[in-house]
Design an enzyme around this catalytic site. Structure first.
Site, PDB file in Angstrom:
ATOM      1  N   HIS A  70       0.830  -1.215   0.000  1.00 10.73           N
ATOM      2  CA  HIS A  70       0.000   0.000   0.000  1.00 10.73           C
ATOM      3  C   HIS A  70       0.855   1.251   0.000  1.00 10.73           C
ATOM      4  O   HIS A  70       1.895   1.322   0.655  1.00 10.73           O
ATOM      5  CB  HIS A  70      -0.999  -0.002   1.163  1.00 10.73           C
ATOM      6  N   GLU A 221      -5.293   1.256   2.628  1.00  7.63           N
ATOM      7  CA  GLU A 221      -5.008   0.181   3.576  1.00  7.63           C
ATOM      8  C   GLU A 221      -5.074   0.668   5.018  1.00  7.63           C
ATOM      9  O   GLU A 221      -5.571  -0.038   5.897  1.00  7.63           O
ATOM     10  CB  GLU A 221      -3.626  -0.413   3.287  1.00  7.63           C
ATOM     11  N   ASP A 242       4.121  -6.161   3.408  1.00  5.59           N
ATOM     12  CA  ASP A 242       3.900  -5.055   4.334  1.00  5.59           C
ATOM     13  C   ASP A 242       4.995  -5.111   5.391  1.00  5.59           C
ATOM     14  O   ASP A 242       5.913  -5.929   5.295  1.00  5.59           O
ATOM     15  CB  ASP A 242       2.494  -5.168   4.944  1.00  5.59           C
ATOM     16  N   HIS A 322       4.244   2.937  12.979  1.00  9.43           N
ATOM     17  CA  HIS A 322       3.311   4.061  13.090  1.00  9.43           C
ATOM     18  C   HIS A 322       3.894   5.225  13.889  1.00  9.43           C
ATOM     19  O   HIS A 322       3.160   6.099  14.359  1.00  9.43           O
ATOM     20  CB  HIS A 322       1.955   3.630  13.653  1.00  9.43           C
TER      21      HIS A 322
END
Length: 344
Positions: A70, A221, A242, A322
């Protein structure tokens, strides 16, 4: 597997370039066009889905295998413009507010302009406020301060900025002499770079593929529905490429290719996962098999949408997911080698 270092170098070059292109979920037109042009330069033709995914067929015959990565990232939108000219955010994707506090950002208007700013706590100065350390970090207590002389709502509106405009975060991308890549948004631009290198290797080395192979680059995503549509009808298998999650009792690190056996959506296909593990052993790759407790992927989204597909998940180990993320060229290299082994 012997792999010329130029392909890993190329993957890293692309990762660094892609990390500089703002692409929060739903604001991916520029990065998708960049990918389309790069594949065209490599000798491949891509096609676009209605919601902005890019599909590239790279060769082979028979029932299709999809390798999905993504291009969309975490980000934000303007929720409201305050009376003092500052901006309240609403998050795109899942992350705690403390990971964006103090970051530089860009506000992207619907007219195509961009304005820089900084994300700050409501009480940012330790010389004024005693609750700087204790104030809760949430959407009510952080704001964007624009790098413009604005002190009221009307002055912000005069710039063409409005509610619903996208906000991207400064990636702060660095590639160190020791081989580390540090950046926001390595989830999942590291894997996008790997798939570009894979396509280049197949073209230049004239690799005979054991099946028809598609590369799918999705745009939603991070909000859960990237792989839920736009898949080729002849596909029988999908592997999400990923990030590999690092932490706690997991065995993955930044130097490994991580093979996910189960995430928050449940186990991945037994045969696909077993074959990936077997090939990693056979090729003497640095790898780990792990369970990702708080994770979802495009492969999972495709199953929830009703596609009948075998599914798997691999990727380079990414530290501090993240947040301000980090991986290493060895993790990129091991992931690329496992994919090449799987295709042949």
């Amino acid at each position: 597997m012997n792999l010329d270092k130029k392909y890993t170098d190329y993957a890293i070059e692309q990762i660094v370039k892609l990390c500089q292109i703002p692409s929060p979920s739903g604001f991916t037109q520029s990065i998708i066009q960049t990918l389309f042009e790069e594949f065209d330069a490599l000798g491949y033709k891509g096609s676009f889905s209605n919601k902005g995914s890019l599909l590239v067929e790279i060769g082979g015959q028979g029932k299709g295998l999809i390798l999905a990565a993504h291009v969309d990232t975490l980000g934000a939108m303007i929720r409201s413009i305050k009376s003092n000219g500052r901006l309240r955010l609403t998050k795109i994707g899942g992350y705690p507010e403390n990971t964006i506090e103090g970051e530089n950002c860009l506000v992207h208007t619907r007219q195509g302009a961009s304005y820089s700013g900084t994300i700050q706590l409501l009480h940012p100065s330790v010389h004024v406020y005693e609750d700087v350390a204790t104030m809760q970090r949430n959407e009510s207590n952080i704001e964007v301060i624009l790098d413009e002389k604005v002190v009221k709502e009307s002055e912000v509106l005069d710039l063409g900025i409005q509610v619903g405009d996208f906000i991207s975060f400064d990636a702060r991308t660095r590639y160190t002499p020791s081989g580390f890549i540090k950046s926001r948004h390595l989830d999942d631009k590291a894997s996008v770079g790997i798939l570009l290198a894979l396509a280049r290797y197949i073209k230049e080395e004239q690799v005979a593929l054991g099946r028809r192979v598609y590369l799918l680059f999705t745009s939603y995503e991070e909000v859960g529905h990237g792989g839920s549509s736009g898949l080729p009808s002849d596909a029988v298998e999908i592997i999400s490429v990923d990030m590999g999650a690092i932490g706690d009792d997991l065995k993955t690190d930044e130097y490994k290719v991580s093979i996910c056996a189960k995430d928050s959506g449940g186990p991945y296909d037994y045969e696909v996962t077993s074959q990936l593990i077997s090939l990693a052993k056979q090729e003497k790759l640095n790898y780990a098999v792990d369970i990702y407790p708080r994770y979802g992927s495009d492969a999972g989204a495709s199953l929830r949408a009703g596609y009948d597909l075998r599914h798997g998940l691999i990727g380079p180990g990414i530290f501090a997911s993240h947040g301000y993320e980090r991986t290493h060229r060895e993790g990129i290299d091991n992931t690329l080698k496992l994919l090449l082994a799987y295709l042949q």
